[in-house]
Motif scaffolding. Sequence first.
Motif, PDB file in Angstrom:
ATOM      1  N   PHE A  85       0.842  -1.190   0.000  1.00  0.00           N
ATOM      2  CA  PHE A  85       0.000   0.000   0.000  1.00  0.00           C
ATOM      3  C   PHE A  85       0.878   1.241   0.000  1.00  0.00           C
ATOM      4  O   PHE A  85       2.085   1.185   0.271  1.00  0.00           O
ATOM      5  CB  PHE A  85      -0.931   0.015   1.219  1.00  0.00           C
ATOM      6  N   VAL A  86       0.254   2.369  -0.287  1.00  0.00           N
ATOM      7  CA  VAL A  86       0.914   3.667  -0.193  1.00  0.00           C
ATOM      8  C   VAL A  86       0.518   4.297   1.136  1.00  0.00           C
ATOM      9  O   VAL A  86      -0.666   4.419   1.448  1.00  0.00           O
ATOM     10  CB  VAL A  86       0.519   4.582  -1.365  1.00  0.00           C
ATOM     11  N   ALA A 124       4.781   6.556  -9.168  1.00  0.00           N
ATOM     12  CA  ALA A 124       6.096   5.921  -9.038  1.00  0.00           C
ATOM     13  C   ALA A 124       5.992   4.537  -8.436  1.00  0.00           C
ATOM     14  O   ALA A 124       6.682   3.592  -8.870  1.00  0.00           O
ATOM     15  CB  ALA A 124       7.000   6.812  -8.175  1.00  0.00           C
ATOM     16  N   ALA A 125       5.129   4.375  -7.418  1.00  0.00           N
ATOM     17  CA  ALA A 125       4.964   3.064  -6.794  1.00  0.00           C
ATOM     18  C   ALA A 125       4.330   2.071  -7.750  1.00  0.00           C
ATOM     19  O   ALA A 125       4.727   0.891  -7.789  1.00  0.00           O
ATOM     20  CB  ALA A 125       4.104   3.205  -5.539  1.00  0.00           C
ATOM     21  N   ARG A 171       9.029   0.352   9.848  1.00  0.00           N
ATOM     22  CA  ARG A 171      10.033  -0.442  10.559  1.00  0.00           C
ATOM     23  C   ARG A 171       9.593  -1.897  10.683  1.00  0.00           C
ATOM     24  O   ARG A 171      10.418  -2.817  10.527  1.00  0.00           O
ATOM     25  CB  ARG A 171      10.264   0.135  11.958  1.00  0.00           C
ATOM     26  N   ARG A 172       8.314  -2.124  10.930  1.00  0.00           N
ATOM     27  CA  ARG A 172       7.816  -3.478  11.140  1.00  0.00           C
ATOM     28  C   ARG A 172       7.651  -4.261   9.841  1.00  0.00           C
ATOM     29  O   ARG A 172       7.813  -5.486   9.845  1.00  0.00           O
ATOM     30  CB  ARG A 172       6.472  -3.419  11.879  1.00  0.00           C
ATOM     31  N   ALA A 173       7.295  -3.582   8.768  1.00  0.00           N
ATOM     32  CA  ALA A 173       7.005  -4.307   7.526  1.00  0.00           C
ATOM     33  C   ALA A 173       7.389  -3.466   6.314  1.00  0.00           C
ATOM     34  O   ALA A 173       6.521  -3.001   5.564  1.00  0.00           O
ATOM     35  CB  ALA A 173       5.528  -4.688   7.483  1.00  0.00           C
ATOM     36  N   PRO A 174       8.681  -3.232   6.091  1.00  0.00           N
ATOM     37  CA  PRO A 174       9.092  -2.370   4.974  1.00  0.00           C
ATOM     38  C   PRO A 174       8.646  -2.899   3.620  1.00  0.00           C
ATOM     39  O   PRO A 174       8.432  -2.112   2.691  1.00  0.00           O
ATOM     40  CB  PRO A 174      10.627  -2.343   5.098  1.00  0.00           C
ATOM     41  N   GLU A 175       8.474  -4.216   3.504  1.00  0.00           N
ATOM     42  CA  GLU A 175       8.060  -4.792   2.226  1.00  0.00           C
ATOM     43  C   GLU A 175       6.614  -4.461   1.871  1.00  0.00           C
ATOM     44  O   GLU A 175       6.210  -4.565   0.704  1.00  0.00           O
ATOM     45  CB  GLU A 175       8.245  -6.320   2.257  1.00  0.00           C
ATOM     46  N   ARG A 176       5.827  -4.028   2.852  1.00  0.00           N
ATOM     47  CA  ARG A 176       4.419  -3.697   2.612  1.00  0.00           C
ATOM     48  C   ARG A 176       4.249  -2.268   2.089  1.00  0.00           C
ATOM     49  O   ARG A 176       3.237  -1.956   1.451  1.00  0.00           O
ATOM     50  CB  ARG A 176       3.613  -3.829   3.921  1.00  0.00           C
ATOM     51  N   VAL A 177       5.195  -1.394   2.402  1.00  0.00           N
ATOM     52  CA  VAL A 177       5.056   0.027   2.069  1.00  0.00           C
ATOM     53  C   VAL A 177       5.610   0.261   0.663  1.00  0.00           C
ATOM     54  O   VAL A 177       6.813   0.315   0.446  1.00  0.00           O
ATOM     55  CB  VAL A 177       5.766   0.910   3.108  1.00  0.00           C
ATOM     56  N   ALA A 178       4.686   0.406  -0.290  1.00  0.00           N
ATOM     57  CA  ALA A 178       5.067   0.559  -1.692  1.00  0.00           C
ATOM     58  C   ALA A 178       5.349   2.003  -2.068  1.00  0.00           C
ATOM     59  O   ALA A 178       5.991   2.281  -3.086  1.00  0.00           O
ATOM     60  CB  ALA A 178       3.957   0.008  -2.589  1.00  0.00           C
ATOM     61  N   GLY A 179       4.866   2.933  -1.260  1.00  0.00           N
ATOM     62  CA  GLY A 179       5.090   4.350  -1.490  1.00  0.00           C
ATOM     63  C   GLY A 179       4.831   5.094  -0.200  1.00  0.00           C
ATOM     64  O   GLY A 179       4.092   4.620   0.669  1.00  0.00           O
TER      65      GLY A 179
END
Length: 231
Positions: free
Chosen positions: A54-55, A227-228, A71-79
């Motif tokens: 998600f963004v 961009a994401a 910090r907990r889930a950097p792979e989840r933050v797409a933007g």
Amino acid sequence: MPLPLVVVPGMLCDASLWSDVVFPEGHTVHHVALGRPDIGALADDVLTATEGPFVLVGLSLGAIVGFEALRRAPERVAGLCVMATNAAGPRPEQHAAWSELDALVAAGRFTDVVERTLPDMFPDRRPSAAGADRYRRMAWSVGPTAARSQLSAQATRQDAFAALGTARCPAVVLSGGRDTLCPPAFHHSIAKALPQARIRELPDAGHLVPWQRPDAVSAALREVVAAATAR
């Protein structure tokens, strides 16, 4: 599938903070309220607001919650789009101020808290009459119970700069040039820590950037989402 947006307001703010912003068309928007007394619990609320990437969009305390979600889930933050915020850990004088405000709320003096925080929301601490009334209405819609939870959450903040360095997503950092609560220097430090960030300084804006420059926030969201999505 279009990326959803998870949107988190600041202290004493609710979803009406974003009412003047035009969100990217075709993308689901999830608003997360700040109703729990711990940054980690609030970050979990962000991460459970939707599934998959998600963004993340946050202002002030909402961005701080977003940093913990990163910090907990950097792979989840797409933007990432953050504004009017501070990634440093709290200072002793801030802890003292939050304790004082909490004592006022506990004593039934929520009006005093709203009036004390009001000037910092506006450019150069000089609100217009209309802006002040709008802020009062929003703060009272949040109410004293949630305000005490938010003050407790503030006290659980940690320095977020290490978390910012783990981001692998496009980011835009928005800074009000006349924000006396979170001045531009804070945002330049955040943008420097994020590997793929661009900073936009808005000379005429104070702390409530989505009210004072909704056009710039709308443009930043389009930029981050594009961009994401391209990635």
